[in-house]
Each structure stands twice: as structure tokens, then as C-alpha cells.
Design a protein around this motif. Sequence first.
Motif, PDB file in Angstrom:
ATOM      1  N   HIS A  45      -6.078  -1.584  14.564  1.00  0.00           N
ATOM      2  CA  HIS A  45      -5.666  -2.266  13.341  1.00  0.00           C
ATOM      3  C   HIS A  45      -4.277  -1.770  12.978  1.00  0.00           C
ATOM      4  CE1 HIS A  45      -9.604  -4.005  12.644  1.00  0.00           C
ATOM      5  NE2 HIS A  45     -10.099  -2.840  13.015  1.00  0.00           N
ATOM      6  N   TYR A  46      -3.412  -2.681  12.583  1.00  0.00           N
ATOM      7  CA  TYR A  46      -2.043  -2.331  12.231  1.00  0.00           C
ATOM      8  C   TYR A  46      -1.776  -2.780  10.802  1.00  0.00           C
ATOM      9  CZ  TYR A  46       2.923  -1.492  12.735  1.00  0.00           C
ATOM     10  OH  TYR A  46       4.195  -1.003  12.579  1.00  0.00           O
ATOM     11  N   ASP A  47      -1.302  -1.856   9.977  1.00  0.00           N
ATOM     12  CA  ASP A  47      -1.031  -2.125   8.567  1.00  0.00           C
ATOM     13  C   ASP A  47       0.478  -2.292   8.381  1.00  0.00           C
ATOM     14  OD1 ASP A  47      -1.179  -2.362   5.815  1.00  0.00           O
ATOM     15  OD2 ASP A  47      -1.564  -0.234   5.472  1.00  0.00           O
ATOM     16  N   LEU A  48       0.979  -3.468   8.705  1.00  0.00           N
ATOM     17  CA  LEU A  48       2.409  -3.748   8.667  1.00  0.00           C
ATOM     18  C   LEU A  48       2.999  -3.576   7.272  1.00  0.00           C
ATOM     19  CD1 LEU A  48       4.889  -4.780  10.252  1.00  0.00           C
ATOM     20  CD2 LEU A  48       4.193  -7.096   9.611  1.00  0.00           C
ATOM     21  N   THR A  49       2.260  -3.937   6.248  1.00  0.00           N
ATOM     22  CA  THR A  49       2.767  -3.904   4.872  1.00  0.00           C
ATOM     23  C   THR A  49       2.349  -2.646   4.111  1.00  0.00           C
ATOM     24  OG1 THR A  49       0.857  -5.127   4.075  1.00  0.00           O
ATOM     25  CG2 THR A  49       2.783  -6.420   4.739  1.00  0.00           C
ATOM     26  N   PHE A  50       1.645  -1.751   4.763  1.00  0.00           N
ATOM     27  CA  PHE A  50       1.163  -0.512   4.149  1.00  0.00           C
ATOM     28  C   PHE A  50       0.168  -0.765   3.014  1.00  0.00           C
ATOM     29  CE2 PHE A  50       5.133   0.601   6.164  1.00  0.00           C
ATOM     30  CZ  PHE A  50       4.819   1.791   6.813  1.00  0.00           C
ATOM     31  N   ASP A  51      -0.444  -1.931   2.982  1.00  0.00           N
ATOM     32  CA  ASP A  51      -1.409  -2.240   1.934  1.00  0.00           C
ATOM     33  C   ASP A  51      -2.599  -1.284   1.945  1.00  0.00           C
ATOM     34  OD1 ASP A  51       0.122  -4.352   1.061  1.00  0.00           O
ATOM     35  OD2 ASP A  51      -1.045  -5.878   2.116  1.00  0.00           O
ATOM     36  N   VAL A  52      -3.111  -0.976   3.129  1.00  0.00           N
ATOM     37  CA  VAL A  52      -4.263  -0.074   3.223  1.00  0.00           C
ATOM     38  C   VAL A  52      -3.884   1.312   2.712  1.00  0.00           C
ATOM     39  CG1 VAL A  52      -5.894   1.037   4.797  1.00  0.00           C
ATOM     40  CG2 VAL A  52      -5.284  -1.363   5.121  1.00  0.00           C
ATOM     41  N   SER A  53      -2.740   1.809   3.136  1.00  0.00           N
ATOM     42  CA  SER A  53      -2.277   3.124   2.686  1.00  0.00           C
ATOM     43  C   SER A  53      -2.098   3.162   1.173  1.00  0.00           C
ATOM     44  CB  SER A  53      -0.959   3.493   3.362  1.00  0.00           C
ATOM     45  OG  SER A  53      -1.130   3.582   4.746  1.00  0.00           O
ATOM     46  N   MET A  54      -1.516   2.117   0.626  1.00  0.00           N
ATOM     47  CA  MET A  54      -1.297   2.065  -0.819  1.00  0.00           C
ATOM     48  C   MET A  54      -2.622   1.977  -1.571  1.00  0.00           C
ATOM     49  SD  MET A  54       1.891   2.473  -1.080  1.00  0.00           S
ATOM     50  CE  MET A  54       2.362   1.993  -2.710  1.00  0.00           C
ATOM     51  N   GLU A  55      -3.524   1.147  -1.100  1.00  0.00           N
ATOM     52  CA  GLU A  55      -4.826   0.989  -1.755  1.00  0.00           C
ATOM     53  C   GLU A  55      -5.616   2.301  -1.727  1.00  0.00           C
ATOM     54  OE1 GLU A  55      -7.797  -0.954  -3.837  1.00  0.00           O
ATOM     55  OE2 GLU A  55      -5.863  -1.825  -3.296  1.00  0.00           O
ATOM     56  N   ALA A  56      -5.471   3.038  -0.640  1.00  0.00           N
ATOM     57  CA  ALA A  56      -6.187   4.316  -0.500  1.00  0.00           C
ATOM     58  C   ALA A  56      -5.427   5.477  -1.121  1.00  0.00           C
ATOM     59  CB  ALA A  56      -6.441   4.598   0.980  1.00  0.00           C
ATOM     60  N   HIS A  57      -4.244   5.195  -1.670  1.00  0.00           N
ATOM     61  CA  HIS A  57      -3.406   6.249  -2.269  1.00  0.00           C
ATOM     62  C   HIS A  57      -3.137   7.354  -1.256  1.00  0.00           C
ATOM     63  CE1 HIS A  57      -3.900   4.297  -6.108  1.00  0.00           C
ATOM     64  NE2 HIS A  57      -5.187   4.264  -5.890  1.00  0.00           N
ATOM     65  N   SER A  58      -2.740   6.936  -0.068  1.00  0.00           N
ATOM     66  CA  SER A  58      -2.499   7.889   1.007  1.00  0.00           C
ATOM     67  C   SER A  58      -1.178   7.566   1.693  1.00  0.00           C
ATOM     68  CB  SER A  58      -3.633   7.827   2.026  1.00  0.00           C
ATOM     69  OG  SER A  58      -3.358   8.694   3.089  1.00  0.00           O
ATOM     70  N   GLN A  59      -0.186   8.378   1.417  1.00  0.00           N
ATOM     71  CA  GLN A  59       1.095   8.204   2.092  1.00  0.00           C
ATOM     72  C   GLN A  59       1.336   9.312   3.111  1.00  0.00           C
ATOM     73  OE1 GLN A  59       0.989   7.978  -1.471  1.00  0.00           O
ATOM     74  NE2 GLN A  59       0.773   5.782  -1.248  1.00  0.00           N
ATOM     75  N   SER A  60       0.354  10.175   3.322  1.00  0.00           N
ATOM     76  CA  SER A  60       0.476  11.269   4.284  1.00  0.00           C
ATOM     77  C   SER A  60      -0.155  10.856   5.604  1.00  0.00           C
ATOM     78  CB  SER A  60      -0.238  12.516   3.758  1.00  0.00           C
ATOM     79  OG  SER A  60       0.344  12.935   2.552  1.00  0.00           O
TER      80      SER A  60
END
Length: 100
Positions: A45-60
Motif C-alpha cells: 500500500h502506498y500513501d501518496l498524500t500522507f493521509d494515513v500518516s496524518m489520520e494516525a498522527h504519525s509523522q515518524s
Amino acid sequence: MPSLVKLQEAFPAGDVVVLPIATEASPDKARTLFAKLTNGKLPFHYDLTFDVSMEAHSQSFPSTIIYGKDGKEAARLILPADWGSEQAKALVQAIADGKS
């Protein structure tokens, strides 16, 4: 990634799903590297827009978030880990059993 494959293989009945999400490099490069590291044993799975990272509050990166059967976050680790270890498998099993 190889230790995530080991973790998924420890739960062949499907009661645990390992779902890696790539956000770095180009999708094609990430897919090629991912296939090599997992031998095709995990979904890509590829998160091109970083939506998953943002929703999970995870930028690390790497970040591992474990959700219980209720869909709520049960654990989070912002470090590399050996997910194929007996301790990691026990943690995931406890969460799957609703004991943690």
C-alpha cells in the motif's frame, strides 16, 4: 520488513493482519523494494498524500500502530523492532485476545 513477514506468518488463520504502508520514494521504487524485502508475502500500500500518516498522527518513520479488534489503537512504537521475535508475537497475540 522481513520481521513483519515473520509476524504475519505467525498468524496464518487471518486473525491478525499486517498492513505496511509506504510513503517514501516513488511508488514504483517503493513497490520494487517492498517486493524484494517481503518476497511478495505482504500486501503493498502506498500513501501518496500522507493521509494515513496524518489520520494516525504519525509523522515518524518507521511507525508501527497496532489496532485491536474494536478498531481502537492498542499500541504504538516509533522505532525499528524485531516483529518476528517471540516477545512481539506475544504482544500482538495479547492484543488480538483482548488482553492488552
